[in-house]
Write a protein that holds these residues in place. Sequence first.
Motif: not given
Length: 841
Positions: A671-687
């Motif tokens: 739903n065109n919010k892949a940029d937000i998912a990308w930031k979530m995946i790219r986090q280096e710290q937990s979670p």
Amino acid sequence: NLHVLFAGSTLLSNTSYYWKLRVWDAQDKVSEWSKPASWITGLFKPADWNAKWISSRFVEAKQGHLQIPERSPELLNFPANPDTAATLFRKQFELKKIPVRAIANICGLGYSELYLNGSKIGNHVLDPNFTNYTIQTKYVTYDVLASLSQGVNTVGVILGNGFYNCPTPDFLQNEKSCWKTAPKFLLNITIEFSDGTSTQIVTDGNWKWSTGELVYNCIRGGETIDNRRAKPGWMKNAYNDTEWKSVVEVPAPFGKLSAQSMPPMRVCESLKPIKMWEPKKGVFVFDFGQNITGWPKLKIKGNPGQTFTLQCNEALLKDSTVDMEYSHANFSFGRFQTNIFILGSHELETFEPRFTYHGFRYVQVTGMTIKPSMDCITAENVHTDLSTVGRFECSDLRINQLHKAVRHTLLDCIHGMPGEEPTREKMGYTQDAQNTMDAYVYNFDAATSFIKYMQDMTDSQEPSGHIAAIAPTNGWGNLLRDGKTIYIDDPWWGASLAAIANKLYDYYGDKRILIEAYLPMKRYVDFLSTSANDNFISWSLGDWVDKTWKWPDGPGLTSVTFTSTAGYFYLAKLLSRNAEMLGFDADKLKYSALAEEIKTSFNQKFLNTESGIYERGSQTAQSLALYTALAPEVLKSKVEMRLIDDIKANDCHTTTGFIGVMPEMNYLGDNNKADIAWKMIRQEQSPGWLFMVENENSTLGESLYLNSMGSAHHPFSACIGSWFYMYLGGIRPDTNNPGFKKFIIKPELKNTLTWVKSSHESMFGTINSDWKKDGKKMQMNITVPANTTAEVYVPTSDSNSITENGKSIDKNQNIKFIRTETDYAVYLIGSGNYKFKSNLK
């Protein structure tokens, strides 16, 4: 050209058949005939087996599931078990003519190895796969012609305990399984000669048995190998077996015999240690640099009777010794991941387990009198040998490391059942398989593995329709006698049967899978209805290991009633869809109406229509409502906004657990919010994911949160592996045209990547989606297999700028313009290779 059913004459049992094909192209030109290929039919019915089941002793098995009570003090008592040693069986026979064909079929429970004239047949290990032995057992087929000769021959079999005869108590009470007997086996070797005659070598009362150097074997506990007790040459002709005992013919297991169809387990890699240290005098620890599954292999010299103890695990204590309580205390109540090797001579000897596997990074060795060399030990990586069908690489090194960690974890977590935690549990939890299935399918040829697992779930289904939380199951996870569910259960776990059946159909296009799964799916939904109160279900696990999850209280951000009722709705809706596809019109109407009733009740209870907040507004609550279409269409944008608000309030970290994680990530991608998912995946710290990844050798864990419970070698977190293919590479199935007959390519560019290379080997052939952006220029290289079409989203700010292979789009008759969308021009294309170029913002 998929799922073409055989339409020839009736097939015969245990027979070789040959076939060849030719194809026609779009201009009706026909190819040459292919080279002949062949297959061997199995043994279709029990009468085709002329063999008898044999064992070292008679033990009566019981049919059906064992109703296991909750854990009790007597569980800690080590059971008396005379079958801890592996059993050796042998038979000598003579062939008076030269054989021209020889096929062996064997089912050895728990695990077996077959030998002819001193050589092991095949390179499988841990055969056959674990099943519910009261319902089905698997046999394995080998072509053994090359191992036989005219004259005297000897056949030998080694039997281990496996899951069939567990000697050590564990949390799942496998040592009390109703199917448990002394190990036994069935063997049928059909031998044919050039004159058209044949003979069979079969198991019967004329075989002999004994034991050898493998004096203890346990799937969890490990093995003891005492080479002083070895019987050299026992599987060869010249061996004197007069002191061996006669076997006993025993009843067959209750389970139906069928051929093992998923890939076998093998030793897939041999790893050398990267370092060694001596934390205490005489204690040596070897570090293999990564978590693996399998066993240690030791080559050592010393004195007869010298004993070496090898303890395997994934963590160290503060004193740098191996932590043998890690992943142990709650799941095994006896010996755990420990191998004992005893020398039989002064010569160099090699020790390697056969009938166990461990999850480990470190091996701690005691019993050595001098400092060992690094090359005395290797770690043998053992798992179901899945072939690779996916390729992914991108411009971000950390994402590439995460992708490789996903693949590593997925392979380490499949031993005859996909998605099993390999260290403490060694069981197929159903939700783990559901969560990781897409990642498995994009990366590996996993179709037959999930077909087998779907059967495991069906086998676990009770008369009530309830499905246990683990499959295969010995009864653990079933309902208690008073009708209450035990605590380890949830509608989403049971929903895995329907979810996996539908994903198999979407990815591989075989409607027979849905036909076979339909009645079990229906029975499970009907069971849920019996446990519902005014359309609400309030048991049991909920969003396992969410951000605030605590034992034994459960999830803290989303109520169990919310997630379980959402699962109930999801299943009713899915069943209605399946009923429509299969032509069951009455069921379609029934379950569609049920889904609407649940939806109405659900939204009345949980939805604040003014704010768009579901229940407490957790990411799992908002995502499930959106992903399953519980959210009313007119409020979808408001519900989505609240999801985004919560993600931002958590600094673009996920707070979801097992149930919420993929609905959240896939909804954002769709739903065109892949940029937000990308930031979530790219986090280096937990979670998140990257905090678990040290390098490409890492494995992922059970929890996305550092301070939460769970194993660090667990399939759950590998579920993100499908996201890379679907949203970065853009390769997505079209569920209205299953089996990738038609598919979608829609790469998401709202990320920091400059290029992606991805491909997936579908049943029609290789789908390729590579893209690269350079400033305001975009290039996509696409491959569409023969007899398929693709809906391709070409990223652009100006559809007039798009060219294909350097030419205007309208010059290519194989490309049809469909529409423009925000940031994309959409085309329908046929099979072939394409090079699109376009301008970006």
